[in-house]
Design a protein around this motif. Sequence first.
Motif, PDB file in Angstrom:
ATOM      1  N   TRP A 143       0.821  -1.204   0.000  1.00  0.00           N
ATOM      2  CA  TRP A 143       0.000   0.000   0.000  1.00  0.00           C
ATOM      3  C   TRP A 143       0.866   1.270   0.000  1.00  0.00           C
ATOM      4  CZ3 TRP A 143      -1.464  -4.296   2.826  1.00  0.00           C
ATOM      5  CH2 TRP A 143      -2.672  -4.873   2.429  1.00  0.00           C
ATOM      6  N   ASP A 144       1.838   1.287  -0.920  1.00  0.00           N
ATOM      7  CA  ASP A 144       2.722   2.435  -1.118  1.00  0.00           C
ATOM      8  C   ASP A 144       3.578   2.740   0.103  1.00  0.00           C
ATOM      9  OD1 ASP A 144       1.783   2.881  -3.714  1.00  0.00           O
ATOM     10  OD2 ASP A 144       0.086   4.045  -2.973  1.00  0.00           O
ATOM     11  N   ARG A 145       3.771   1.786   0.964  1.00  0.00           N
ATOM     12  CA  ARG A 145       4.621   1.966   2.136  1.00  0.00           C
ATOM     13  C   ARG A 145       5.744   0.939   2.092  1.00  0.00           C
ATOM     14  NH1 ARG A 145       4.042   4.779   6.797  1.00  0.00           N
ATOM     15  NH2 ARG A 145       5.067   4.028   8.689  1.00  0.00           N
ATOM     16  N   VAL A 146       6.982   1.408   2.239  1.00  0.00           N
ATOM     17  CA  VAL A 146       8.149   0.538   2.154  1.00  0.00           C
ATOM     18  C   VAL A 146       8.613   0.168   3.562  1.00  0.00           C
ATOM     19  CG1 VAL A 146      10.512   0.310   1.339  1.00  0.00           C
ATOM     20  CG2 VAL A 146       8.855   1.581  -0.022  1.00  0.00           C
ATOM     21  N   TYR A 147       8.740  -1.125   3.818  1.00  0.00           N
ATOM     22  CA  TYR A 147       9.158  -1.604   5.135  1.00  0.00           C
ATOM     23  C   TYR A 147      10.597  -2.100   5.154  1.00  0.00           C
ATOM     24  CZ  TYR A 147       4.297  -1.155   6.365  1.00  0.00           C
ATOM     25  OH  TYR A 147       3.049  -0.635   6.604  1.00  0.00           O
TER      26      TYR A 147
END
Length: 432
Positions: A143-147
């Motif tokens: 969801w467009d979030r980089v972990y």
Amino acid sequence: MPVRSAGMNPAERQKGVVVEGELVSDPGSAATDRFALARRAVAAIGTTLDDRGTAAELAAFLVEELCDSATVDLYGPQEGRREAGESLHSAAVAGRRDLLDSLEKAPRDRVSVRALDAGHPITASSSHGGAALVTLSVPLLAWDRVYGVALALRADRPFDDDETAAVHYAARLAAAHMRHSEEQREAGPRVWDLRKVLPADPERTHPEVELAVRHVPCGTGGRVGGDWCETLHLHSGRVLLVVGEVMGHGLDAAVDMNAYRSTLRCVASTDLAPHGILRRLDAMMSAESGRRPATCLLALLDPADGTAQLASAGHLPPVVFRADGTAGPVPLRVGPPIGTGPGSGLAAHEATRLPLAQDDTLVAFTYGLIARRGEDIDTSLARLSGLRTGPGAGAGELLDGILGEFLCAPAPDAARTDDDITVLATRLHPRP
């Protein structure tokens, strides 16, 4: 080109296909094996809400199914989207350490940064002992979030397009679990605020009823369930005990839990029998769309005649610890969970009358107390019934002993689940 699995001939496994991060298969004999790879990924990755644990599961899965070595680096839990100055931290390593040691830091960082910047897998090649070393870098994106980023290493043979897509699928699956874990941590404070809206402990003491309550939140950070318990003082000196559990976890479960509690209080004030309360509550809550079902156990205590009327809506039976040292679950007619409605096809709620001697202790609890992965529920109930109380122990001491046994005792063949635990004990002390 078939997917390579550690310890197996490459021809023994068929390749998986991923389109836009979703594993699919084209018609043909390999479809079953392709979906089997997806099922193994779902079963192996994300079994906890701990990000480092998820990273370790991802690395282990990649080595087992697709490569020789794997490493997973993560951003800090509060860093969120990658910005200038933020750094990755090693979270998990699996497979051949010699390949990882041969991968110089500079090339590793370069391929990781390129994958993070591009938002899709990047492949780089180097050498190890004269042989080719292929590195596949995949961002953990949800969801467009980089972990973070995962590196898959293989000696002698490059990753084909389908294998690259399979690694991408596993990485996105891990990132989705990390996103879920993050949402649970963020919801935690709001859930605990909701728990304070209605009191869970006995609202006031009763001269002829001894009560004790214990609540143990689940151990995984931020994961909160929908357990509740309370006592209601009714007419003629009777006391209604309530233990319930909304299905699921998180903020939605906590919201529904408070809705069930407040509605049950209103219904109980009409002086219905326990099974009548459950039927009325079920009819009211099933009429509200979007409510999660809940299990519920009611015990109407009457100190004057030394009895309890019990009714269950899909809830585990309570256990009676007798004054003579014996114990056992109460045989109940279990009705459908609350919120399923009269059309569920299950038998209606019914009440069971239980005599209670002066020193008998009735213990009600939620599923988290006895739940063990891989263990039959009857075995768990038998273990609880097998506990013995010391002479003169109060209701609170009994609960402390039960929690000590179930939380501290080793369970080599089964693991405790991440559910909340709520336990309530009551004992009648009628006036002479």
